[in-house]
Design a protein around this motif. Structure first.
Motif, PDB file in Angstrom:
ATOM      1  N   CYS A 149       0.822  -1.207   0.000  1.00 16.61           N
ATOM      2  CA  CYS A 149       0.000   0.000   0.000  1.00 16.61           C
ATOM      3  C   CYS A 149       0.859   1.261   0.000  1.00 16.61           C
ATOM      4  N   SER A 183      -4.299  -3.407  -2.047  1.00 22.59           N
ATOM      5  CA  SER A 183      -5.133  -4.340  -1.280  1.00 22.59           C
ATOM      6  C   SER A 183      -6.333  -3.651  -0.616  1.00 22.59           C
ATOM      7  N   CYS A 270      -3.784  -0.672   3.815  1.00 21.19           N
ATOM      8  CA  CYS A 270      -4.554  -1.742   3.191  1.00 21.19           C
ATOM      9  C   CYS A 270      -5.613  -2.298   4.149  1.00 21.19           C
TER      10      CYS A 270
END
Length: 280
Positions: A149, A183, A270
């Motif tokens: 992320c 994600s 994430c």
């Protein structure tokens, strides 16, 4: 002047490293449950159910929530009436990270430098940001920051003529271009104003706020709500498989800036968002 032992700082950091990696925060769990209530996609709902199941198993059987147990990013609010005794503050924090990742059986994810890439073996050094505040306490905020992320973070030096709409477009475009890579569903931190480096720091600090807690500034709270709606209209969905919920929350932090500049930074966390706080 209040004295706090460096060993107490080490113990607090150790506990934070272990707990955030095994026990998802109640704020994040609540956000995932709310997402499950509104997600329209069957696949998206399946992903959210698996994420909640993963968090339950991690909590009950003491497994890490994610295989990427993160780089320890620590925000220190150091009271100006505090004296840390027994060791250097940064050394005490590093020792807490070292003990936490060792005793928690967590993957060390830090390399000595970005070219040779030799793992330090103990997840140190931590990334530490310290600010001096009134009072006689030390507040520690820890993010176990995964790379997938963080790699999707973006920063732009916009101009005043870009305005609010330009900042909004930049943030939404950053999420659109990231797609499934960070994600989702995401926690989106946005830093606006300050300078180049302060905007980036604000965007990361924004991730420490309880998930979904609106800004106390009504203008920023409205901006957060609009951003969240626009991001979720992208349809990326949980896990990137499509759906209504691409982001769980957007947190915006803002500071004064130069009359000729409008820095905007986006930092993402994430679906395994891990954050914790301790006050000594």
């Amino acid at each position: 002047m209040r004295t706090i032992a460096a060993s107490d700082v080490t113990a607090a950091v150790r506990e934070l490293c272990i707990s955030v990696n095994h026990r998802m925060g109640e704020d994040m769990l609540a956000a995932l449950r709310r997402a499950l209530e509104i997600e329209e996609s069957d696949v998206g709902r399946h992903v959210l159910e698996r994420l909640l199941e993963n968090a339950r198993v991690a909590r009950e059987q003491w497994y890490p929530i994610c295989q990427d147990t993160g780089q320890a990013v620590i925000f220190v609010d150091l009271g100006q009436d505090v004296h840390v005794a027994g060791a250097d503050l940064d050394a005490a924090i590093d020792e807490g990270v070292r003990q936490g990742y060792r005793d928690g059986y967590l993957r060390p994810s830090v390399v000595e430098q970005p070219i040779d890439r030799v793992n330090t073996g103990d997840n140190t050094p931590a990334i530490v940001y310290t600010r001096i505040v009134p009072g006689d306490r030390i507040a520690l905020g820890l993010l176990a920051k995964g790379a997938g992320c963080d790699n999707m973070s973006r920063l732009a030096m916009l101009t005043p003529s870009d305005g609010r709409d330009g900042a909004l477009r930049f943030v939404v475009r950053a999420i659109s271009e990231a797609g499934p890579n960070p994600s989702p569903p995401l926690l989106v931190g946005v830093g606006m104003g300050g300078t180049f480096e302060q905007a980036a720091l604000l965007s990361k600090r924004a991730l420490l706020r309880a998930v979904g807690e609106p800004s106390p500034d009504p203008r920023l709270a409205a901006f957060e709500a609009e951003l969240l709606g626009r991001i979720n209209d992208l349809g990326i969905g949980p896990g990137g498989f499509g759906g209504r919920v691409t982001a769980l929350a957007v947190h915006v932090e803002s500071r004064a800036t130069h009359i000729a500049s409008l820095p905007v930074a986006v930092n993402l966390d994430c679906h395994s968002h891990r954050a914790g706080r301790a006050v000594l």
